[in-house]
Design a protein around this motif. Structure first.
Motif, PDB file in Angstrom:
ATOM      1  N   THR A  79      49.603  32.514  32.742  1.00 55.73           N
ATOM      2  CA  THR A  79      48.314  32.432  33.437  1.00 55.73           C
ATOM      3  C   THR A  79      47.922  33.810  33.946  1.00 55.73           C
ATOM      4  O   THR A  79      48.705  34.481  34.608  1.00 55.73           O
ATOM      5  N   ALA A  80      46.704  34.220  33.637  1.00 55.29           N
ATOM      6  CA  ALA A  80      46.186  35.499  34.126  1.00 55.29           C
ATOM      7  C   ALA A  80      45.719  35.331  35.566  1.00 55.29           C
ATOM      8  O   ALA A  80      45.244  34.254  35.955  1.00 55.29           O
ATOM      9  N   ILE A  81      45.842  36.386  36.345  1.00 61.70           N
ATOM     10  CA  ILE A  81      45.435  36.345  37.754  1.00 61.70           C
ATOM     11  C   ILE A  81      43.959  35.972  37.888  1.00 61.70           C
ATOM     12  O   ILE A  81      43.572  35.248  38.797  1.00 61.70           O
ATOM     13  N   GLY A  82      43.134  36.425  36.960  1.00 69.78           N
ATOM     14  CA  GLY A  82      41.708  36.101  36.999  1.00 69.78           C
ATOM     15  C   GLY A  82      41.434  34.616  36.845  1.00 69.78           C
ATOM     16  O   GLY A  82      40.506  34.076  37.449  1.00 69.78           O
ATOM     17  N   GLU A  83      42.247  33.944  36.027  1.00 67.05           N
ATOM     18  CA  GLU A  83      42.089  32.496  35.834  1.00 67.05           C
ATOM     19  C   GLU A  83      42.369  31.757  37.138  1.00 67.05           C
ATOM     20  O   GLU A  83      41.635  30.838  37.515  1.00 67.05           O
ATOM     21  N   LEU A  84      43.435  32.138  37.811  1.00 63.48           N
ATOM     22  CA  LEU A  84      43.787  31.495  39.073  1.00 63.48           C
ATOM     23  C   LEU A  84      42.715  31.743  40.128  1.00 63.48           C
ATOM     24  O   LEU A  84      42.267  30.809  40.806  1.00 63.48           O
ATOM     25  N   LEU A  85      42.289  32.981  40.263  1.00 61.46           N
ATOM     26  CA  LEU A  85      41.284  33.298  41.279  1.00 61.46           C
ATOM     27  C   LEU A  85      39.956  32.613  40.990  1.00 61.46           C
ATOM     28  O   LEU A  85      39.260  32.194  41.920  1.00 61.46           O
ATOM     29  N   ALA A  86      39.595  32.470  39.722  1.00 59.49           N
ATOM     30  CA  ALA A  86      38.360  31.769  39.375  1.00 59.49           C
ATOM     31  C   ALA A  86      38.403  30.316  39.855  1.00 59.49           C
ATOM     32  O   ALA A  86      37.408  29.791  40.359  1.00 59.49           O
ATOM     33  N   VAL A  87      39.551  29.686  39.725  1.00 56.04           N
ATOM     34  CA  VAL A  87      39.708  28.311  40.202  1.00 56.04           C
ATOM     35  C   VAL A  87      39.584  28.274  41.726  1.00 56.04           C
ATOM     36  O   VAL A  87      38.881  27.418  42.283  1.00 56.04           O
ATOM     37  N   LEU A  88      40.226  29.202  42.411  1.00 56.71           N
ATOM     38  CA  LEU A  88      40.212  29.209  43.872  1.00 56.71           C
ATOM     39  C   LEU A  88      38.840  29.546  44.440  1.00 56.71           C
ATOM     40  O   LEU A  88      38.437  28.996  45.462  1.00 56.71           O
ATOM     41  N   ILE A  89      38.127  30.427  43.758  1.00 57.15           N
ATOM     42  CA  ILE A  89      36.790  30.809  44.219  1.00 57.15           C
ATOM     43  C   ILE A  89      35.763  29.752  43.820  1.00 57.15           C
ATOM     44  O   ILE A  89      34.753  29.580  44.480  1.00 57.15           O
ATOM     45  N   GLY A  90      36.040  29.037  42.739  1.00 57.03           N
ATOM     46  CA  GLY A  90      35.139  27.993  42.288  1.00 57.03           C
ATOM     47  C   GLY A  90      34.031  28.510  41.385  1.00 57.03           C
ATOM     48  O   GLY A  90      33.030  27.846  41.191  1.00 57.03           O
ATOM     49  N   THR A  91      34.232  29.702  40.837  1.00 55.87           N
ATOM     50  CA  THR A  91      33.247  30.286  39.936  1.00 55.87           C
ATOM     51  C   THR A  91      33.927  31.313  39.051  1.00 55.87           C
ATOM     52  O   THR A  91      35.067  31.695  39.303  1.00 55.87           O
ATOM     53  N   ARG A  92      33.216  31.763  38.048  1.00 52.41           N
ATOM     54  CA  ARG A  92      33.758  32.826  37.197  1.00 52.41           C
ATOM     55  C   ARG A  92      33.880  34.092  38.011  1.00 52.41           C
ATOM     56  O   ARG A  92      33.122  34.323  38.933  1.00 52.41           O
ATOM     57  N   ILE A  93      34.810  34.941  37.612  1.00 51.99           N
ATOM     58  CA  ILE A  93      34.974  36.242  38.236  1.00 51.99           C
ATOM     59  C   ILE A  93      33.890  37.168  37.710  1.00 51.99           C
ATOM     60  O   ILE A  93      33.664  37.245  36.504  1.00 51.99           O
ATOM     61  N   ASP A  94      33.206  37.879  38.607  1.00 50.24           N
ATOM     62  CA  ASP A  94      32.158  38.817  38.242  1.00 50.24           C
ATOM     63  C   ASP A  94      32.740  39.945  37.409  1.00 50.24           C
ATOM     64  O   ASP A  94      33.661  40.620  37.847  1.00 50.24           O
ATOM     65  N   PRO A  95      32.223  40.180  36.195  1.00 48.08           N
ATOM     66  CA  PRO A  95      32.765  41.242  35.332  1.00 48.08           C
ATOM     67  C   PRO A  95      32.701  42.631  35.958  1.00 48.08           C
ATOM     68  O   PRO A  95      33.482  43.488  35.636  1.00 48.08           O
ATOM     69  N   ASP A  96      31.758  42.850  36.886  1.00 46.85           N
ATOM     70  CA  ASP A  96      31.674  44.145  37.556  1.00 46.85           C
ATOM     71  C   ASP A  96      32.872  44.381  38.478  1.00 46.85           C
ATOM     72  O   ASP A  96      33.151  45.504  38.863  1.00 46.85           O
ATOM     73  N   GLN A  97      33.568  43.324  38.833  1.00 39.17           N
ATOM     74  CA  GLN A  97      34.735  43.438  39.698  1.00 39.17           C
ATOM     75  C   GLN A  97      36.015  43.599  38.902  1.00 39.17           C
ATOM     76  O   GLN A  97      37.065  43.814  39.461  1.00 39.17           O
ATOM     77  N   VAL A  98      35.913  43.463  37.602  1.00 32.82           N
ATOM     78  CA  VAL A  98      37.091  43.506  36.750  1.00 32.82           C
ATOM     79  C   VAL A  98      37.142  44.833  36.029  1.00 32.82           C
ATOM     80  O   VAL A  98      36.162  45.267  35.445  1.00 32.82           O
ATOM     81  N   ALA A  99      38.286  45.475  36.098  1.00 31.32           N
ATOM     82  CA  ALA A  99      38.451  46.769  35.428  1.00 31.32           C
ATOM     83  C   ALA A  99      38.626  46.558  33.951  1.00 31.32           C
ATOM     84  O   ALA A  99      39.058  45.539  33.481  1.00 31.32           O
TER      85      ALA A  99
END
Length: 99
Positions: A79-99
């Motif tokens: 599991t990628a960290i982004g997948e987990l955080l997306a579930v916890l935040i309840g939305t997709r991770i903003d691509p501008d926040q991802v390196a």
């Protein structure tokens, strides 16, 4: 009975930074319920492990997460960290926040 939570302080700090990439560590510490010094150590851990990048913008830092990196525990490495955080935040991770 001692209270406990499912997420660590590292996870909580990372959630705060993903929600607000320009968050002051003082504010992050207050939200998580830890000292500012503890928040600094946790961010340093996350930067050292490659999960976060810290970039100076004027007098503040801006953080970017490497969402593709796997979780650290052997049971969770698929599991990628982004997948987990997306579930916890309840939305997709903003691509501008991802390196």
């Amino acid at each position: 009975m001692q209270e406990w939570t499912f997420l660590t302080n590292h996870a909580h700090v990372l959630l705060c930074v993903v929600r607000d990439p320009q968050a002051r560590l003082r504010d992050v510490a207050e939200q998580v319920g830890i000292t500012e010094r503890a928040a600094q150590r946790i961010v340093a851990d996350l930067v050292e492990a490659g999960y976060l990048e810290r970039e100076r913008e004027g007098r503040r830092n801006r953080y970017r997460m490497h969402a593709e990196l796997p979780l650290r525990h052997p049971m969770d490495r698929d599991t990628a960290i982004g997948e987990l955080l997306a579930v916890l935040i309840g939305t997709r991770i903003d691509p501008d926040q991802v390196a």
